[in-house]
Design a protein around this motif. Structure first.
Motif, PDB file in Angstrom:
ATOM      1  N   LEU A 120       5.611  -9.912  11.184  1.00  0.00           N
ATOM      2  CA  LEU A 120       4.622 -10.577  10.336  1.00  0.00           C
ATOM      3  C   LEU A 120       3.318 -10.609  11.107  1.00  0.00           C
ATOM      4  O   LEU A 120       3.300 -10.968  12.286  1.00  0.00           O
ATOM      5  CB  LEU A 120       5.035 -12.027  10.081  1.00  0.00           C
ATOM      6  CG  LEU A 120       6.118 -12.320   9.065  1.00  0.00           C
ATOM      7  CD1 LEU A 120       6.361 -13.821   9.011  1.00  0.00           C
ATOM      8  CD2 LEU A 120       5.716 -11.827   7.698  1.00  0.00           C
ATOM      9  N   LEU A 121       2.241 -10.232  10.458  1.00  0.00           N
ATOM     10  CA  LEU A 121       0.921 -10.309  11.075  1.00  0.00           C
ATOM     11  C   LEU A 121       0.100 -11.276  10.230  1.00  0.00           C
ATOM     12  O   LEU A 121      -0.167 -10.989   9.058  1.00  0.00           O
ATOM     13  CB  LEU A 121       0.271  -8.915  11.089  1.00  0.00           C
ATOM     14  CG  LEU A 121      -1.168  -8.862  11.610  1.00  0.00           C
ATOM     15  CD1 LEU A 121      -1.224  -9.186  13.103  1.00  0.00           C
ATOM     16  CD2 LEU A 121      -1.779  -7.484  11.348  1.00  0.00           C
ATOM     17  N   TYR A 122      -0.262 -12.393  10.817  1.00  0.00           N
ATOM     18  CA  TYR A 122      -1.049 -13.372  10.058  1.00  0.00           C
ATOM     19  C   TYR A 122      -2.523 -13.011  10.094  1.00  0.00           C
ATOM     20  O   TYR A 122      -3.059 -12.675  11.149  1.00  0.00           O
ATOM     21  CB  TYR A 122      -0.840 -14.780  10.633  1.00  0.00           C
ATOM     22  CG  TYR A 122       0.360 -15.463  10.020  1.00  0.00           C
ATOM     23  CD1 TYR A 122       1.647 -15.174  10.463  1.00  0.00           C
ATOM     24  CD2 TYR A 122       0.209 -16.381   8.992  1.00  0.00           C
ATOM     25  CE1 TYR A 122       2.745 -15.776   9.893  1.00  0.00           C
ATOM     26  CE2 TYR A 122       1.310 -16.995   8.417  1.00  0.00           C
ATOM     27  CZ  TYR A 122       2.577 -16.690   8.872  1.00  0.00           C
ATOM     28  OH  TYR A 122       3.660 -17.294   8.295  1.00  0.00           O
ATOM     29  N   LEU A 168       0.815  -1.222   0.000  1.00  0.00           N
ATOM     30  CA  LEU A 168       0.000   0.000   0.000  1.00  0.00           C
ATOM     31  C   LEU A 168       0.843   1.264   0.000  1.00  0.00           C
ATOM     32  O   LEU A 168       0.370   2.330  -0.343  1.00  0.00           O
ATOM     33  CB  LEU A 168      -0.941   0.017   1.211  1.00  0.00           C
ATOM     34  CG  LEU A 168      -2.103  -0.977   1.192  1.00  0.00           C
ATOM     35  CD1 LEU A 168      -2.987  -0.760   2.414  1.00  0.00           C
ATOM     36  CD2 LEU A 168      -2.932  -0.869  -0.087  1.00  0.00           C
ATOM     37  N   HIS A 169       2.110   1.149   0.404  1.00  0.00           N
ATOM     38  CA  HIS A 169       2.978   2.333   0.457  1.00  0.00           C
ATOM     39  C   HIS A 169       3.446   2.729  -0.938  1.00  0.00           C
ATOM     40  O   HIS A 169       3.295   3.869  -1.346  1.00  0.00           O
ATOM     41  CB  HIS A 169       4.176   2.075   1.370  1.00  0.00           C
ATOM     42  CG  HIS A 169       3.757   1.727   2.750  1.00  0.00           C
ATOM     43  ND1 HIS A 169       3.646   2.663   3.746  1.00  0.00           N
ATOM     44  CD2 HIS A 169       3.380   0.548   3.297  1.00  0.00           C
ATOM     45  CE1 HIS A 169       3.215   2.076   4.851  1.00  0.00           C
ATOM     46  NE2 HIS A 169       3.060   0.794   4.605  1.00  0.00           N
ATOM     47  N   TYR A 214      -5.190   0.444   9.033  1.00  0.00           N
ATOM     48  CA  TYR A 214      -3.845   0.015   8.637  1.00  0.00           C
ATOM     49  C   TYR A 214      -2.784   0.787   9.427  1.00  0.00           C
ATOM     50  O   TYR A 214      -1.858   0.207   9.994  1.00  0.00           O
ATOM     51  CB  TYR A 214      -3.676   0.231   7.126  1.00  0.00           C
ATOM     52  CG  TYR A 214      -2.348  -0.229   6.581  1.00  0.00           C
ATOM     53  CD1 TYR A 214      -2.172  -1.540   6.149  1.00  0.00           C
ATOM     54  CD2 TYR A 214      -1.269   0.649   6.501  1.00  0.00           C
ATOM     55  CE1 TYR A 214      -0.946  -1.970   5.655  1.00  0.00           C
ATOM     56  CE2 TYR A 214      -0.044   0.229   6.011  1.00  0.00           C
ATOM     57  CZ  TYR A 214       0.109  -1.072   5.584  1.00  0.00           C
ATOM     58  OH  TYR A 214       1.319  -1.489   5.101  1.00  0.00           O
ATOM     59  N   ARG A 215      -2.960   2.109   9.497  1.00  0.00           N
ATOM     60  CA  ARG A 215      -1.992   2.951  10.221  1.00  0.00           C
ATOM     61  C   ARG A 215      -1.979   2.621  11.711  1.00  0.00           C
ATOM     62  O   ARG A 215      -0.927   2.558  12.334  1.00  0.00           O
ATOM     63  CB  ARG A 215      -2.328   4.441  10.014  1.00  0.00           C
ATOM     64  CG  ARG A 215      -1.791   5.008   8.717  1.00  0.00           C
ATOM     65  CD  ARG A 215      -1.912   6.532   8.693  1.00  0.00           C
ATOM     66  NE  ARG A 215      -3.293   6.990   8.634  1.00  0.00           N
ATOM     67  CZ  ARG A 215      -3.956   7.246   7.497  1.00  0.00           C
ATOM     68  NH1 ARG A 215      -3.338   7.136   6.331  1.00  0.00           N
ATOM     69  NH2 ARG A 215      -5.215   7.640   7.518  1.00  0.00           N
ATOM     70  N   ALA A 216      -3.167   2.390  12.277  1.00  0.00           N
ATOM     71  CA  ALA A 216      -3.257   2.096  13.718  1.00  0.00           C
ATOM     72  C   ALA A 216      -2.546   0.778  14.032  1.00  0.00           C
ATOM     73  O   ALA A 216      -1.776   0.699  14.999  1.00  0.00           O
ATOM     74  CB  ALA A 216      -4.721   2.023  14.138  1.00  0.00           C
ATOM     75  N   VAL A 217      -2.776  -0.229  13.207  1.00  0.00           N
ATOM     76  CA  VAL A 217      -2.170  -1.550  13.441  1.00  0.00           C
ATOM     77  C   VAL A 217      -0.656  -1.465  13.287  1.00  0.00           C
ATOM     78  O   VAL A 217       0.107  -1.994  14.089  1.00  0.00           O
ATOM     79  CB  VAL A 217      -2.781  -2.605  12.488  1.00  0.00           C
ATOM     80  CG1 VAL A 217      -1.973  -3.891  12.499  1.00  0.00           C
ATOM     81  CG2 VAL A 217      -4.224  -2.873  12.865  1.00  0.00           C
ATOM     82  N   THR A 263       7.019  -3.088   2.657  1.00  0.00           N
ATOM     83  CA  THR A 263       5.991  -3.480   3.626  1.00  0.00           C
ATOM     84  C   THR A 263       4.790  -3.896   2.798  1.00  0.00           C
ATOM     85  O   THR A 263       4.339  -3.110   1.956  1.00  0.00           O
ATOM     86  CB  THR A 263       5.631  -2.283   4.522  1.00  0.00           C
ATOM     87  OG1 THR A 263       6.794  -1.904   5.257  1.00  0.00           O
ATOM     88  CG2 THR A 263       4.525  -2.636   5.498  1.00  0.00           C
ATOM     89  N   PHE A 264       4.325  -5.085   2.969  1.00  0.00           N
ATOM     90  CA  PHE A 264       3.271  -5.541   2.030  1.00  0.00           C
ATOM     91  C   PHE A 264       2.388  -6.637   2.617  1.00  0.00           C
ATOM     92  O   PHE A 264       2.743  -7.298   3.589  1.00  0.00           O
ATOM     93  CB  PHE A 264       3.922  -6.054   0.737  1.00  0.00           C
ATOM     94  CG  PHE A 264       5.019  -7.057   0.957  1.00  0.00           C
ATOM     95  CD1 PHE A 264       4.735  -8.409   1.115  1.00  0.00           C
ATOM     96  CD2 PHE A 264       6.361  -6.659   1.017  1.00  0.00           C
ATOM     97  CE1 PHE A 264       5.744  -9.340   1.316  1.00  0.00           C
ATOM     98  CE2 PHE A 264       7.378  -7.577   1.228  1.00  0.00           C
ATOM     99  CZ  PHE A 264       7.062  -8.923   1.383  1.00  0.00           C
ATOM    100  N   PHE A 265       1.228  -6.787   1.989  1.00  0.00           N
ATOM    101  CA  PHE A 265       0.371  -7.947   2.224  1.00  0.00           C
ATOM    102  C   PHE A 265       0.867  -9.032   1.279  1.00  0.00           C
ATOM    103  O   PHE A 265       1.242  -8.727   0.138  1.00  0.00           O
ATOM    104  CB  PHE A 265      -1.081  -7.637   1.829  1.00  0.00           C
ATOM    105  CG  PHE A 265      -1.791  -6.695   2.762  1.00  0.00           C
ATOM    106  CD1 PHE A 265      -2.318  -7.155   3.956  1.00  0.00           C
ATOM    107  CD2 PHE A 265      -1.957  -5.356   2.415  1.00  0.00           C
ATOM    108  CE1 PHE A 265      -2.998  -6.291   4.807  1.00  0.00           C
ATOM    109  CE2 PHE A 265      -2.630  -4.484   3.265  1.00  0.00           C
ATOM    110  CZ  PHE A 265      -3.147  -4.953   4.463  1.00  0.00           C
ATOM    111  N   SER A 266       0.863 -10.267   1.725  1.00  0.00           N
ATOM    112  CA  SER A 266       1.173 -11.312   0.757  1.00  0.00           C
ATOM    113  C   SER A 266       0.184 -12.456   0.872  1.00  0.00           C
ATOM    114  O   SER A 266      -0.354 -12.726   1.950  1.00  0.00           O
ATOM    115  CB  SER A 266       2.619 -11.785   0.889  1.00  0.00           C
ATOM    116  OG  SER A 266       2.788 -12.535   2.036  1.00  0.00           O
TER     117      SER A 266
END
Ligand SMILES: *[C@@H]1O[C@H](CO)[C@@H](O)[C@H](O)[C@H]1NC(C)=O
Ligand SMILES: *[C@@H]1O[C@H](CO)[C@@H](O)[C@H](O)[C@H]1NC(C)=O
Length: 266
Positions: free
Chosen positions: A236-238, A139-140, A173-176, A201-204
């Motif tokens: 990593l955030l699952y 998203l960045h 997103y910013r808060a997390v 920084t990304f979602f995968s």
């Protein structure tokens, strides 16, 4: 060796007295060699038993650090020695690691927040997707996997983007991201304000479709400062659960002699 010695003594062409003397010496030598051999065998035996136990321990028994059934409300931390890789870079007090380790925590986001983030990622990834098994959405930078390459989602979908992501999505997103930063700072004794988000920084999203480009090869070990020179900490955030949304694919902390796995939960 002892046997060979005795053979040499037997074939020696010497007088009977000399033979007796030599036999005496040879027997003493033989018994001391035998003793030595026994110790060696015992040592080799002990070593091979240890090696055998070690190989069973390391290859067949992979330690589960955190199983899916566990909910960690406090970080489970284990410290390790810091890599020398950090010495090759400028030291930033309050940021550069002085103590190193791994931490696992379940309560950074709520179940609802996790679901919202997952839907956000799914909506974005639905616009593209890699031909191979691993797709990313950043998203960045706007990078989105598309076939064998990447497109910039903000340029490629400039008209649609407002309908795809809402201001609430970005706020969550910013808060997390801020909460993860705080956990890292508290766990490793850092100054929250001296930590900066770096790229990428990304979602995968991953599945078992075979890799088509090197970008799909998600399975290589990640090493801060080697994989990405800018990384000092990696988080990593699952958003999915091991055993429910996916099988295999547990998270592994790899060390030379052991693997510690985490069974991720959202
Ligand atoms: C740890 O896991 C990796 C990847 O599955 C494997 O290649 C490696 O041999 C394992 N190491 C040990 C010590 O079991
Ligand atoms: C992996 O995901 C892609 C994109 O959604 C899909 O086309 C492909 O069929 C999936 N592969 C497997 C094995 O599920």
């Amino acid at each position: 060796m002892a046997v060979q010695r005795r053979g040499n003594v037997k074939t020696a062409d010497t007088s009977s007295i000399e033979k007796k003397i030599k036999r005496g010496i040879a027997q003493r030598q033989a018994s001391s060699y035998r003793g030595y051999a026994a110790v060696l065998v015992a040592l080799v035996g002990t070593c091979s038993l240890l090696i055998w136990l070690w190989s069973i321990w390391t290859s067949d028994i992979t330690q589960t650090l955190v199983s899916r059934g566990e909910v960690l409300t406090e970080p489970r931390v284990f410290m390790i020695q810091c890599s020398e890789d950090y010495l090759k870079y400028k030291h930033f007090p309050g940021c550069t690691p002085t103590k190193c380790g791994r931490a696992v925590l379940d309560t950074v986001v709520s179940t609802d927040e996790s679901r919202t983030l997952k839907r956000l990622a799914e909506r974005g990834l639905a616009l593209g997707g890699s031909d191979g098994g691993a797709s990313i959405l950043d998203l960045h930078s706007g990078a989105l996997s598309m076939g064998k390459k990447f497109v910039n989602i903000y340029r490629y979908y400039s008209n649609e983007i407002r309908d795809i992501f809402t201001e609430d999505d970005f706020e969550l997103y910013r808060a997390v991201r801020g909460r993860i930063q705080r956990v890292i700072a508290e766990t490793f004794g850092l100054d929250f304000n001296k930590l900066y988000l770096t790229k990428p920084t990304f979602f995968s999203r991953m599945n078992s479709t075979s890799a088509k480009t090197t970008h799909d090869e998600y399975w290589h070990p990640h090493i801060d400062k080697v994989t990405y020179g800018s990384f000092d900490y990696t988080s990593l955030l699952y958003l999915t659960d091991y055993g429910v949304d996916f099988g295999g694919g547990r998270f592994i902390f790899m060390d030379p002699n052991s693997n510690r796995t985490v069974e991720p939960r959202s």
